[in-house]
Design an enzyme around this catalytic site. Structure first.
Site, PDB file in Angstrom:
ATOM      1  N   LYS A 128     -14.638 -17.216  50.504  1.00  0.00           N
ATOM      2  CA  LYS A 128     -14.887 -16.683  51.844  1.00  0.00           C
ATOM      3  C   LYS A 128     -14.591 -17.768  52.858  1.00  0.00           C
ATOM      4  O   LYS A 128     -14.682 -18.959  52.547  1.00  0.00           O
ATOM      5  CB  LYS A 128     -16.353 -16.258  51.983  1.00  0.00           C
ATOM      6  CG  LYS A 128     -16.557 -15.195  53.034  1.00  0.00           C
ATOM      7  CD  LYS A 128     -16.118 -13.838  52.503  1.00  0.00           C
ATOM      8  CE  LYS A 128     -16.564 -12.706  53.353  1.00  0.00           C
ATOM      9  NZ  LYS A 128     -16.524 -11.447  52.568  1.00  0.00           N
TER      10      LYS A 128
HETATM   11  N1  GLU Z   1     -13.909  -9.111  53.483  1.00  0.00           N
HETATM   12  C1  GLU Z   1     -13.847  -8.043  52.533  1.00  0.00           C
HETATM   13  C2  GLU Z   1     -15.017  -8.119  51.573  1.00  0.00           C
HETATM   14  O1  GLU Z   1     -16.055  -8.643  51.883  1.00  0.00           O
HETATM   15  C3  GLU Z   1     -12.497  -7.956  51.850  1.00  0.00           C
HETATM   16  C4  GLU Z   1     -12.091  -9.166  51.067  1.00  0.00           C
HETATM   17  C5  GLU Z   1     -10.662  -9.121  50.556  1.00  0.00           C
HETATM   18  O2  GLU Z   1     -10.005  -8.099  50.715  1.00  0.00           O
HETATM   19  O3  GLU Z   1     -10.231 -10.126  50.004  1.00  0.00           O
HETATM   20  O4  GLU Z   1     -14.977  -7.574  50.504  1.00  0.00           O
END
Ligand code: GLU
Length: 424
Positions: A114
């Site tokens: 993240k």
């Molecule tokens: N931010 C989204 C999540 O929390 C998508 C993450 C992604 O597609 O890599 O799942």
């Protein structure tokens, strides 16, 4: 005078402590080797950078940014980048850990990561956002890459931001690198269905859940908190499936009408004005009140820690579907469980986004793009399978859906770690 950011963070408890505590609980129930827990409760890498940005008013502001990789045992790390004023390193770490579990539960070959920048994108111009994004990308350019770590949108970021990341990375490499980021606009290698994917995955979970509970979505009442990428599409999909969407909200306004809200019209209003405020045909409620309305399905699709020990006892929904990451705190979770409320946990309910991110990554690597129907059908297969695996684990172990989902996921990551062995 400049606008002052919200003084109080939405994070009341340390999210990384919550994530680690969840892991330890799961490990106990599913008898995971404590040596592996030692590994899994830490993040593999956390990079913090400062991001100087030339602002429109001639000043230079320096923003803080983070990119965290939690685990790569099952594949390159994957996860969004969040732009929000409350971002902290510990929040990003917890979100990275949840991505590891989310990818494992869906069975897609990624680990978890993240990113986040402490900023309020709503008060920044397009130029400021672009300069901040490009500088942040440059600062983490050695961390990301299609075989390594692949960012995507999250709270406060969108396809436009992904396009800048893609362009900055590609300019530095000297050629277009489609697989470096997902959630890209369709014009530059995005996937059909990616924008709606998180909400669609949540819808597929709700469909399975109502089937199990033997209630019909037709005429069921639903309340959706958050009207961003997840909440706005989920409210629309629920309405299309025949549900009566009686409450919606965004960060500026909440709306309630027990007879039902015209979600399409609210969507158009938000597109036009950028806010739900001023939309007619419903009474104003607060975001806190929305969580407590009498409804069958409650979907918190905004931020973490909105259902806590303060309000959990007053939640009236039969099913809570976590469109956001971590909207229910662990102690609130116990209260909901005692009340017999079925909670569809985040790592299952909002996995649709990263699953279609996986499809986008594959399409980008192959430079061969799929039809939308194909994307949605494959998404449905993966989510429905994950739901049913979680449901049967819940039944066979006599645990909650959350514990079942985490148990399955953590076990898969633990197995991958054991199979690979600890280096050296
Ligand atoms: N931010 C989204 C999540 O929390 C998508 C993450 C992604 O597609 O890599 O799942």
């Amino acid at each position: 005078m400049t606008t002052v950011d919200a003084p109080v963070s939405h994070l009341r408890e340390n999210p990384f402590e919550i994530a680690r505590e969840q892991l330890r609980r799961v490990a106990k129930v599913f008898a995971i080797d404590p040596n592996l827990v030692n590994v899994l409760q830490e993040c593999k890498k956390a990079v913090s950078v400062s991001i100087p940005v030339a602002m429109d008013d001639g000043t230079t502001q320096v923003f803080q940014g983070h990119r965290v990789t939690h685990n790569v045992a099952r594949g390159p790390s994957k996860g969004g980048i969040r732009y929000h004023q409350d971002v902290t390193l510990d929040e990003v770490k917890s979100l990275a850990m949840w991505m590891t579990w989310k990818c494992a539960l869906s069975g897609i070959p990624f680990g978890g990561a993240k990113g986040g920048v402490v900023c309020n994108p709503k008060t920044m111009s397009e130029g400021e956002l672009q300069r901040m994004t490009r500088r942040f990308t440059s600062e983490i350019i050695n961390e990301i890459g299609p075989e390594k770590d692949i960012p995507a949108p999250d709270v406060g970021t969108d396809g436009r931001v992904m396009a800048w990341i893609f362009d900055t990375y590609s300019m530095n490499k000297g050629h277009s690198v489609l697989g470096v980021v997902t959630g890209k606009p369709l014009t530059i290698g995005g996937s059909l269905g990616r924008e709606e994917a998180t909400a669609r995955g949540a819808l597929y979970c709700v469909r399975e859940a109502v089937r199990k509970k033997q209630i019909s979505l037709q005429g069921a009442s639903a309340a959706v908190q958050g009207f961003g990428n997840v909440g706005s599409f989920l409210a629309r999909f629920l309405a299309e499936d025949g549900a009566n969407v009686i409450a919606i909200s965004d960060s500026t306004a909440g709306l309630h009408n027990p007879k039902g809200i015209d979600v399409q019209a609210a969507f158009a209003h938000k597109r036009e004005t950028g806010t739900l405020a001023g939309f007619r045909g419903a009474e104003a409620i607060t975001n806190e009140e929305l969580l407590l309305v009498d409804c069958d399905v409650l979907a918190p699709c905004a931020l973490e820690q909105v259902i806590t020990t303060d309000n959990a006892a007053q939640v009236k929904a039969k099913i809570v579907v976590e469109g956001a990451n971590g909207p229910v705190t662990p102690s609130a979770d116990e209260i909901l469980e005692d009340k017999g409320i079925l909670v569809l946990p985040d790592i299952l309910a909002n996995a649709g986004g990263v699953v279609v991110s996986y499809f986008e990554w594959v399409q980008g690597l192959q430079e061969y793009f799929w039809k939308e129907a194909e994307v949605n059908a494959k998404l449905n297969d993966i989510i429905t399978r994950a739901f049913n695996e979680t449901w049967s684990t819940m039944e066979s172990r006599g645990v909650s859906m959350r514990l079942a989902a985490y148990g399955l996921a953590v076990r898969r990551v633990a197995e991958a770690t054991t199979t690979r062995g600890i280096y050296p």
